[in-house]
Design an enzyme around this catalytic site. Structure first.
Site, PDB file in Angstrom:
ATOM      1  N   LYS A   1       5.429  13.388  -2.642  1.00  0.00           N
ATOM      2  CA  LYS A   1       5.650  12.053  -1.967  1.00  0.00           C
ATOM      3  C   LYS A   1       7.087  11.555  -2.705  1.00  0.00           C
ATOM      4  CE  LYS A   1       5.125   8.733   0.980  1.00  0.00           C
ATOM      5  NZ  LYS A   1       4.066   7.764   0.905  1.00  0.00           N
TER       6      LYS A   1
ATOM      7  N   SER B   1       9.389   0.682   2.757  1.00  0.00           N
ATOM      8  CA  SER B   1       8.816  -0.567   2.247  1.00  0.00           C
ATOM      9  C   SER B   1       9.595  -1.111   1.553  1.00  0.00           C
ATOM     10  CB  SER B   1       7.415  -0.106   1.577  1.00  0.00           C
ATOM     11  OG  SER B   1       7.506   0.863   0.730  1.00  0.00           O
TER      12      SER B   1
ATOM     13  N   GLY C   1      -3.093  -0.190   4.557  1.00  0.00           N
ATOM     14  CA  GLY C   1      -4.504  -0.489   4.649  1.00  0.00           C
ATOM     15  C   GLY C   1      -4.925  -0.723   5.914  1.00  0.00           C
TER      16      GLY C   1
ATOM     17  N   ALA D   1       0.396  -2.778   6.368  1.00  0.00           N
ATOM     18  CA  ALA D   1       0.802  -1.532   7.157  1.00  0.00           C
ATOM     19  C   ALA D   1       0.385  -0.583   6.869  1.00  0.00           C
ATOM     20  CB  ALA D   1       2.332  -1.508   6.877  1.00  0.00           C
TER      21      ALA D   1
END
Length: 306
Positions: free
Chosen positions: A183, A254, A13, A11
């Protein structure tokens, strides 16, 4: 012109590597399960910013067969980082930059310990993207990326930034430590909570109780970042993250997808390491420590069953 290798062409890379390839850069993809497919049919990226197809994908089954590249873009899940040294050795030189587009705290430090002379950059992607089929990436929304320089010479770092900009990506330089903790403000609450409550981001924010809990978890991360020395994060940033997520399409992060497919979750770098770093700085994150324990229990149940 810089050359690129992509390790982990899923998803993340697949999307960023695909954008660089579309912009005319030489991009080599390490591909395992869909190697034959992408060699024959190329790679399709369905994107909210404009879909595109990458023809004549330069794909490899093993990094041992790949030429050395100027930049190695790592999109692996951090649970697979024990495989990274063997993957990297054939394709890096003393001049290679490794861009780790991964979740969590401490991934750069651990890789630098193995490769002391390696040039490392942290990549923090703000993107909703998923690999939906062999050679097929679905980019639903967002897509910007912050780059934090961990140990890269300034000229190489500037060239990397320029390439991402030339590929039409929204990219910004952010101080390394700030980039990682920025993040984490989103990742730590939403990844774990979607797993613990088996839901999606929109449902967490629609319910007043879980919305408040998410916000309190964000403030724990911000408090930890402040204790470690990142003074630029505050409640305004948490407010912006809440608003951004309200505007997102309903999304399964994820870690939720790993849970759904009974794969190991990124608990060590996403939870254990930042909680430890915060404690060393004299700051506790009790709500997120509880969430970490719940995630470890959940994972132990489905991995034991396999």
């Amino acid at each position: 012109m810089l050359t690129y290798s992509v390790i982990g062409a899923g998803a993340i890379g697949g999307y960023y590597g695909g954008r660089l390839a579309k912009a005319g850069r030489t991009v080599r993809f390490l591909s395992h399960s869909d190697y034959e497919f992408v060699c024959k049919y190329g790679m399709q990226v369905d994107s909210c910013d404009g879909s595109f197809h990458v023809d004549n994908v330069e794909a490899y089954k093993s990094s041992a067969d790949m030429p050395q590249s100027d930049i190695v873009l790592v999109g692996l899940k951090s649970v697979n980082n024990h495989l990274l040294p063997d993957m990297l050795r054939p394709i890096v030189s003393e001049h290679t930059v490794v861009l780790l587009i991964q979740n969590g705290i401490g991934v750069e430090e651990d890789l630098q310990r193995i490769f002391p002379k390696l040039h490392i950059v942290a990549g923090l992607a703000f993107i909703c993207s998923a690999k939906v089929a062999p050679g097929h990436i679905s980019h639903q929304c967002y897509g910007s990326i912050n780059l934090g320089n961990y140990s890269c010479p300034p000229d190489l770092f500037a060239a990397l930034l320029d390439d991402f900009q030339q590929a039409g990506l929204t990219v910004a330089e952010v101080p390394y430590l700030e980039a990682r903790w920025r993040k984490a403000v989103w990742n730590m609450p939403f990844n774990g909570m979607t797993v613990a409550l088996n839901t999606s981001t929109d449902q967490l924010l629609k319910n007043p109780a879980t919305r408040q809990l998410i916000y309190e978890q964000m403030m724990e991360v911000i408090g930890a970042a402040n204790a470690i020395g990142v003074e630029t994060l505050n409640s305004d940033f948490a407010d912006r993250m809440m608003t951004m997520t309200d505007e997102m399409v309903p999304y399964s992060p994820s870690m939720k997808l790993d849970f759904d497919y009974h794969r190991p979750m990124e608990i060590p770098y996403l939870y254990t390491r930042p909680i430890q770093e915060a404690r060393r700085a004299g700051f506790d994150m009790p709500k997120l420590a509880m969430l970490e324990a719940e995630l470890r229990f959940i994972q132990s149940q489905y991995l034991t069953e396999q």
